[in-house]
Write an enzyme that holds these catalytic residues in place. Structure first.
Site, mmCIF file in Angstrom:
data_model
loop_
_atom_site.group_PDB
_atom_site.id
_atom_site.type_symbol
_atom_site.label_atom_id
_atom_site.label_comp_id
_atom_site.label_asym_id
_atom_site.label_seq_id
_atom_site.Cartn_x
_atom_site.Cartn_y
_atom_site.Cartn_z
ATOM 1 C CD GLU A 1 8.278 12.353 -15.133
ATOM 2 O OE1 GLU A 1 7.569 13.089 -15.829
ATOM 3 O OE2 GLU A 1 9.099 12.780 -14.311
ATOM 4 C CB SER B 1 13.169 22.477 -15.127
ATOM 5 O OG SER B 1 12.446 23.680 -15.268
ATOM 6 C CG HIS C 1 -1.693 -1.226 1.450
ATOM 7 N ND1 HIS C 1 -2.931 -1.478 0.904
ATOM 8 C CD2 HIS C 1 -1.360 -2.344 2.146
ATOM 9 C CE1 HIS C 1 -3.336 -2.685 1.269
ATOM 10 N NE2 HIS C 1 -2.405 -3.239 2.020
#
Ligand code: ARG
Length: 470
Positions: free
Chosen positions: A293, A280, A159
């Site tokens: 990703e 970035s 979990h």
């Protein structure tokens, strides 16, 4: 643009508009099967000559013509024309243009229906082999990582809550099992494709005395298909491969998710190499796990390819329908995507650096020794596990209220919860001890990991041998 007449225009008084020709063409997608198409045509024409259906001279002219075309395609001088519709027509038309009437004999006893099925199977077998090789490189990297970092301890989660400490080898080897199963799924897709449909003609077989076994053997197929109607309609092998790709992509996506989480400042367990991270354009401090990703993101696409293929085939009456031309785009996309993702993942995990201190620290917090504390009571005092669970539950609650760790409690305090706690409890709560106590087969102790590693290596070697045979 001005287009030439289609090859089948003999019985037509009018032909489709340019727009429709472009709409109906599969050439931009299927031209990547040119090697398979040429190989199939050479073998087919050799067989026609062996069977006395065309002459040896005609077969020789066809072969050398096809070899010229092959060289042209290879060097990039071949003129692909959209009005040829697909790779099969493009090459056949070019052949006839090059060698004249002999070229027009190539299609004897053959239909594009068995031709496209043959090309697609050959192409798929080739690609699946290459994917299997990449997959094995990934498995080997995981094995290396498990060996190299066998003493590193990380929190194991359920979990996404800290559950029990495990060795990082246990973690790497979990993924090695997933990719071993993926390898099996790709192998089974390969075997599904390994069945030669050439000679099925349009759907009914043909009246020419073809030698199908010869063709299959020359093209590297193990067997010939049994039923012509089925073999021109069967795309199960594509479904199998795209399903294998989908499951594998889901595995890669789960691994990516952990890389993304574990490289955040919040977790801080892992660091990506600079080569496998991006910055970035506005925030100078950022180091993003873009590639992980993207792998996660491409999962939607591959699973979409599977869906697209299934829905395309649903409800198609036997045998060939033009709908089936829509099979290649999703299948190729899934193969391309999974192969690139496997390669990126292999490089990415090879370049990871581990923050062992951080992992160890995280493994001692969060009451991860609670199960072991309960086990201690079961082993030492023969308490029923449920009762031990209850006692430890109370201890955890108290620690939580006081903002303390299990390891912070003194023996006196522990004895307040249950008088049987002794000095040896400290030892039972040591993290390495906890990990090493999980000795069952498949467990995370060092001894159990050694067995896992051996089995994982053996499975890998067997699969390497399988690839070498193909
Ligand atoms: N381009 C077609 C495809 O990809 C080849 C088969 C065409 N056969 C036919 N009967 N129109 O499916």
């Amino acid at each position: 643009m001005s287009l030439k007449k289609p090859a089948w225009s003999g019985r037509f008084s009018d032909v489709p508009s340019e727009d429709l020709i472009v709409f109906g063409a599969s050439l931009p997608v299927d031209k990547r099967m040119w090697r398979q198409d040429i190989a199939g045509s050479i073998v087919h024409s050799q067989m026609l000559a062996r069977q006395g259906i065309i002459t040896d001279k005609e077969a020789a002219a066809i072969k050398s013509g096809l070899q010229v075309i092959e060289a042209q395609i290879e060097e990039g001088s071949f003129q692909w024309a959209i009005e040829d519709e697909d790779v099969h027509m493009a090459i056949e038309q070019a052949l006839t243009k090059l060698i004249g009437e002999d070229g027009a004999r190539l299609h004897t006893g053959r239909s594009r229906n068995d031709q496209v099925a043959t090309d697609t199977r050959l192409y798929l077998m080739d690609r699946v082999l290459s994917i299997s090789r990449s997959l094995n490189a990934l498995r080997l990297e995981l094995i290396h990582l498990a060996e190299k970092h066998s003493a590193v301890i990380i929190p194991g989660y359920t979990h996404l809550q800290k559950a029990q400490p495990i060795s990082i080898a246990h973690y790497y080897l979990a993924y090695a099992q997933m990719f071993a199963r993926d390898f099996k799924r790709f192998t089974s897709a390969y075997e599904a494709a390994d069945n030669c449909p050439l000679g099925s003609a349009a759907l009914a077989g043909t009246s020419y005395p073809l030698d199908r076994e010869y063709v299959a053997d020359q093209l590297g197929f193990t067997r010939v298909s049994i039923n012509a109607l089925d073999s021109v309609s069967d795309r199960d092998f594509l479904l199998d491969a795209v399903y294998a790709a989908s499951v594998c992509q889901v595995h890669l996506s789960r691994l990516s998710e952990e890389l993304i989480l574990w490289t955040t400042e919040e977790f801080g367990y892992l660091k990506l190499s600079d080569k496998y991270s991006t910055g970035s354009s506005i925030m100078p401090q950022k180091k993003n796990a873009d590639f992980a990703e993207l792998i996660r993101g491409k999962t939607g696409r591959v699973v979409g390819d599977l869906n697209s293929l299934l829905v395309t085939l649903k409800g198609l009456p036997l045998a060939y329908n033009k709908d089936m031309q829509e099979d290649k785009e999703p299948a190729f996309d899934a193969l391309d995507t999974i192969e690139s993702c496997i390669k990126v993942m292999t490089g990415m995990i090879a370049g990871l650096s581990l923050n062992e201190g951080r992992m160890r620290e995280a493994s001692t917090g969060g009451f991860m020794a609670a199960t072991d504390l309960a086990d201690y009571l079961v082993e030492k005092h023969l308490l029923p596990f449920r009762q031990a669970h209850e006692i430890v539950g109370n201890i955890v609650l108290t620690c939580e209220r006081q903002g303390r760790k299990l390891q912070d409690l003194s023996i006196d305090e522990l004895q307040g919860f249950y008088p049987g706690f002794g000095r040896d409890v400290e030892d039972a709560l040591r993290i390495d001890k906890i990990v090493d106590a999980r000795t069952t087969e498949g467990g995370t102790s060092r001894t159990a990991i050694a067995v896992q590693l051996e089995k994982t290596r053996q499975a890998y070697s067997l699969d390497e041998q399988l690839i070498a045979l193909r």
